[in-house]
Design a protein around this motif. Sequence first.
Motif, mmCIF file in Angstrom:
data_model
loop_
_atom_site.group_PDB
_atom_site.id
_atom_site.type_symbol
_atom_site.label_atom_id
_atom_site.label_comp_id
_atom_site.label_asym_id
_atom_site.label_seq_id
_atom_site.Cartn_x
_atom_site.Cartn_y
_atom_site.Cartn_z
ATOM 1 N N LEU A 194 0.806 -1.208 0.000
ATOM 2 C CA LEU A 194 0.000 0.000 0.000
ATOM 3 C C LEU A 194 0.846 1.267 0.000
ATOM 4 C CD1 LEU A 194 -2.918 -0.735 2.518
ATOM 5 C CD2 LEU A 194 -3.171 0.005 0.140
ATOM 6 N N PHE A 195 1.901 1.292 0.815
ATOM 7 C CA PHE A 195 2.543 2.560 1.129
ATOM 8 C C PHE A 195 4.035 2.636 0.832
ATOM 9 C CE2 PHE A 195 -0.978 2.153 4.320
ATOM 10 C CZ PHE A 195 -1.807 3.099 3.731
ATOM 11 N N TYR A 196 4.624 1.569 0.272
ATOM 12 C CA TYR A 196 6.061 1.559 -0.008
ATOM 13 C C TYR A 196 6.319 1.241 -1.468
ATOM 14 C CZ TYR A 196 6.775 1.643 5.050
ATOM 15 O OH TYR A 196 6.766 2.002 6.378
ATOM 16 N N GLY A 197 7.414 1.798 -1.968
ATOM 17 C CA GLY A 197 7.798 1.524 -3.338
ATOM 18 C C GLY A 197 8.605 0.242 -3.465
ATOM 19 N N ALA A 198 8.993 -0.079 -4.706
ATOM 20 C CA ALA A 198 9.763 -1.296 -4.969
ATOM 21 C C ALA A 198 11.123 -1.259 -4.279
ATOM 22 C CB ALA A 198 9.944 -1.468 -6.478
ATOM 23 N N ASP A 199 11.615 -0.050 -3.991
ATOM 24 C CA ASP A 199 12.910 0.081 -3.317
ATOM 25 C C ASP A 199 12.803 -0.071 -1.805
ATOM 26 O OD1 ASP A 199 11.547 2.385 -2.720
ATOM 27 O OD2 ASP A 199 13.115 3.769 -3.403
ATOM 28 N N GLY A 200 11.595 -0.339 -1.316
ATOM 29 C CA GLY A 200 11.394 -0.522 0.112
ATOM 30 C C GLY A 200 11.250 0.773 0.896
ATOM 31 N N GLN A 201 11.292 1.916 0.210
ATOM 32 C CA GLN A 201 11.157 3.208 0.869
ATOM 33 C C GLN A 201 9.698 3.687 0.825
ATOM 34 O OE1 GLN A 201 13.733 4.770 2.550
ATOM 35 N NE2 GLN A 201 14.618 2.743 2.123
ATOM 36 N N PRO A 202 9.290 4.487 1.816
ATOM 37 C CA PRO A 202 7.927 5.020 1.790
ATOM 38 C C PRO A 202 7.671 5.841 0.529
ATOM 39 C CG PRO A 202 8.992 5.472 3.905
ATOM 40 C CD PRO A 202 10.052 4.946 2.989
ATOM 41 N N LEU A 203 6.456 5.795 0.049
ATOM 42 C CA LEU A 203 6.093 6.635 -1.088
ATOM 43 C C LEU A 203 6.250 8.104 -0.686
ATOM 44 C CD1 LEU A 203 2.883 4.729 -2.273
ATOM 45 C CD2 LEU A 203 5.199 4.598 -3.234
ATOM 46 N N PRO A 204 6.676 8.957 -1.609
ATOM 47 C CA PRO A 204 6.995 10.343 -1.255
ATOM 48 C C PRO A 204 5.780 11.129 -0.759
ATOM 49 C CG PRO A 204 7.922 9.761 -3.398
ATOM 50 C CD PRO A 204 7.002 8.646 -3.020
ATOM 51 N N ILE A 205 6.075 12.189 -0.008
ATOM 52 C CA ILE A 205 5.032 13.112 0.432
ATOM 53 C C ILE A 205 4.294 13.652 -0.789
ATOM 54 C CG2 ILE A 205 4.625 15.366 1.530
ATOM 55 C CD1 ILE A 205 7.145 14.789 3.226
#
Length: 572
Positions: A194-205
């Motif tokens: 739901l909330f993280y990208g493929a790189d494992g980081q949170p989706l940006p503000i």
Amino acid sequence: MQSKKLVALFAAPLLVGALLPAPLAAKAAPQVYAKGMVSAADPRASEAGAAMLRMGGSATDAAIAVMLTLTLVEPGSSGIGGGGLFVEAGPDGKVSTIDGRETAPGAANDQWFVRDGKVMSYPDAVPGGTSVGVPGNIALAARAHRLHGRLPWAKLFGPAIKLARDGFQITPRFFSMLKNSSGSGAFISEGKALFYGADGQPLPIGTTVKNPALAATFQAVARGGARAFYSGANARGIVARVTTAPRNPEPMTLADVAGYRAKDRAPVCGTYRLYRICGMGPPSSGGTTVLATLKQLERFDLTALGKDNPVAWHLIAESMRLAYADRAKYSADADFVPVPVAGMIDPGYLAQRSALIDPGKTMASVSAGTPPGAEHLAIAEQQPGEERGTSHFSAIDRRGHAVSYTSTIESAFGSGLVVGGYYLNNELTDFDMNPVFDGKPANNRVQGGKRPRSSMSPSLVWSPDGKLRLAVGAAGGATIPAQVIRAIIGVIDWKLPAQDALGLPVVFAPGVDTVFVEKGSWLEGFTPQLQALGHTSIVPRVLPLKANAIEVVNGKPVGAADPRSEGQAISE
């Protein structure tokens, strides 16, 4: 150490006030307002509630719409996968409270958190099935709607369904929560997706996120009522997630889910300086802790001291130490263990406890007292835990009804398990995981069907003339009563607008020797003076603070939101 002159200045007139009987709140004409008001921790949730008021809905309708919307836009804090506590009052001042706290599965027992003879650590216990209680918020909402709702049930879901379907933006605060939780074992695949990208980081503000699964859950419950949540596909989803969790799978049955009931409870009410204050009883510790702390302070002239005097904060900390000690020992689910609620807020008992407080020095040690009704209870003292995943919201409608509602999933993102687009709670870690302390059974130990002790403190306050003055509550685990106490003192004693009262720093003294002060606040600058009064362990700390309130000023609801949060109050 403060001088004897300072002690004498405040001691003499204060003792006289302690002898006065507690007054009854005066009766007033029913209150009505030109417009209602909603205050919540996210402006999108506040707007959802205000939309209900504009349609002619009640404060309860507005609060339910807020709770549903927070499930979507503040999923790490609260939602339909958790539970809540609800306080409502009509214009006549009659109070009703509903307990929507989660329950332990029927198979649970006091060894629930014991592995190979050792009690699990909190970080190990949170992720997965062991920590999940049967959610209570939908049952609470359904009960509240039956009692106090005006709009059709399905209408309350409209704003949340639209946002879930069309999308909502990730805010700076939500991004920070995602970033701080990214390495947590509580985050399991569905949440990551739901909330993280493929790189494992949170989706940006600013990223727009859609949650079609939650939209579908909302639609099903809007059509089918609470039954659609506690039976059928949703109930099967809860049971499957808990029993097959990748970490800590535990038995939970369809009967556990279907058998959940929100409960009407007796409110806990008392007076402070002629003001009437009502909150929640067990399993909440909030009502008794708030009232006890305030009542113990009643003999001290906090108005004369003022907010900029370290002695005032010393007195608050000392009173809090006493109240939290009683909280730790006695508060629990009164359906399972005896809780001496009346004794814990008895004015005579609290006068005895107050007599232990000295404005010129710190109590050397603090322990729980023996309130009336507790003389023969053999119970262990425990210390409060720490939960952070909570949200509070208040609503007042134009007909004079007021709601104070606190909702939680316990830790950030709860157990990490996702069902139908929402997070399941980890509320069972609010039990005392060690069932025995000093050879005695913990009042708040795990038992099947039991509700864990809560710090949530939704509160309503009436002026001496009997008119509603304040609807207030907070998020932040065991700091919640401290935040509510701070807000009430700010409004009543220091004559501050509620917005400024919520902006005051917080002192947190949870029944132990250590006193926590809000790091970075001007209160931290009082450390030398507090040490001089005998507080040898002053710890500056970033506290999980987030409060919301509505006050009534000159017959008009005025909203307030914690400046530390993204909260906002919106008028209809």
